[in-house]
Design a protein around this motif. Structure first.
Motif, short mmCIF file in Angstrom:
data_model
loop_
_atom_site.label_atom_id
_atom_site.label_comp_id
_atom_site.label_asym_id
_atom_site.label_seq_id
_atom_site.Cartn_x
_atom_site.Cartn_y
_atom_site.Cartn_z
N LEU A 1 14.29 -23.97 47.87
CA LEU A 1 15.19 -23.32 46.90
C LEU A 1 14.98 -23.89 45.50
O LEU A 1 14.99 -23.15 44.51
N TYR A 2 14.78 -25.18 45.43
CA TYR A 2 14.52 -25.82 44.13
C TYR A 2 13.22 -25.30 43.53
O TYR A 2 13.14 -25.04 42.33
N ASP A 3 12.20 -25.13 44.37
CA ASP A 3 10.91 -24.60 43.90
C ASP A 3 11.07 -23.19 43.35
O ASP A 3 10.48 -22.85 42.32
N ARG A 4 11.86 -22.37 44.01
CA ARG A 4 12.11 -21.01 43.51
C ARG A 4 12.81 -21.03 42.16
O ARG A 4 12.51 -20.23 41.28
N TRP A 5 13.75 -21.94 42.04
CA TRP A 5 14.48 -22.08 40.77
C TRP A 5 13.52 -22.51 39.66
O TRP A 5 13.57 -21.98 38.54
N SER B 1 7.62 -28.96 43.77
CA SER B 1 7.67 -29.23 42.32
C SER B 1 6.30 -29.22 41.64
O SER B 1 6.20 -29.48 40.45
N GLU B 2 5.24 -28.92 42.38
CA GLU B 2 3.92 -28.72 41.79
C GLU B 2 3.78 -27.25 41.44
O GLU B 2 4.15 -26.38 42.23
N VAL B 3 3.22 -26.96 40.29
CA VAL B 3 3.09 -25.58 39.82
C VAL B 3 1.61 -25.18 39.87
O VAL B 3 0.74 -25.89 39.37
N PHE B 4 1.35 -24.04 40.48
CA PHE B 4 0.01 -23.49 40.55
C PHE B 4 0.01 -22.16 39.81
O PHE B 4 0.84 -21.29 40.09
N LEU B 5 -0.90 -22.02 38.85
CA LEU B 5 -0.96 -20.82 38.03
C LEU B 5 -2.26 -20.07 38.32
O LEU B 5 -3.35 -20.63 38.22
N MET B 6 -2.11 -18.80 38.68
CA MET B 6 -3.25 -17.93 38.93
C MET B 6 -3.20 -16.75 37.98
O MET B 6 -2.13 -16.40 37.48
N GLY B 7 -4.35 -16.12 37.76
CA GLY B 7 -4.36 -14.92 36.95
C GLY B 7 -5.68 -14.73 36.25
O GLY B 7 -6.58 -15.57 36.32
#
Length: 198
Positions: free
Chosen positions: A131-135, A162-168
């Motif tokens: 839930l924290y990750d979604r927030w 809490s790690e962020v992965f960015l794709m695109g």
């Protein structure tokens, strides 16, 4: 005035037809709205409509393949995201053998050309952490939406523990701006780029 059975049946038939037509018209409006929203989403994406569909199908196939591995299903928590023929694996597994097993399943999908394996060794996350990750993901997306430097429609944001992965599919400048935004959100411990440069 007396209403005969035949007139009553005719009245009920016409009324029913009108109600049905009204309902169908409402559905048609809703359907057209959904089609329009989808069309806008597709047109704003740098991937072709065909690639978007293929990505979606490959992602479903990947999730199914991992779900069919009993030990992964019971002991690991692995998510697969596919964007422009690139697969990102995130989540937790008990050991390196399970991480390798998950990647081996993805390699069987001929459509996928590259794999970013970011599965961590550890226990599956608690619901509170998810839930924290979604927030966190929502906070990051909100900040990216407010920025004129990053095209939101081109970026997938995945947050895991809490790690962020960015794709695109982005330019170098857009990638740098997106990473900078994510890095400065409270609670983010690390940002991993899984971009393709446009």
């Amino acid at each position: 005035m007396m209403i005969t059975n035949s007139r009553l049946r005719k009245f009920i038939g016409i009324t029913g037809a009108l109600l049905l037509l009204n309902n169908l018209t409402g559905c048609a409006v809703v359907a057209m709205g959904a089609v329009s929203a989808t069309a806008v989403s597709v047109s704003n994406d740098r991937r072709t409509a065909g690639t978007q569909l293929d990505d979606f199908n490959a992602q479903n196939t990947a999730s199914r393949l991992i779900g069919e591995q009993q030990n992964l299903k019971e002991n690991a928590n692995i998510e697969v995201t596919v964007y422009n023929k690139v697969a990102l694996l995130t989540g937790q597994a008990p050991g390196q053998a399970e991480i390798n097993q998950a990647e081996a399943q993805i390699k069987t999908i001929g459509y996928i050309q590259k794999i970013h394996n970011q599965i961590r060794i550890g226990q599956p996350l608690a619901t509170s952490s998810e839930l924290y990750d979604r927030w966190l993901a929502t906070k990051i997306r909100t900040k990216i939406l407010a920025s004129e430097k990053v095209p939101t429609a081109q970026i997938s944001i995945i947050v895991e523990d809490s790690e962020v992965f960015l794709m695109g599919l982005v330019t170098n400048q857009e990638a740098t701006a997106a990473v900078d935004i994510a890095r400065h959100v409270d609670g983010v411990t690390r940002v991993v780029r899984a971009f393709e440069i446009y």
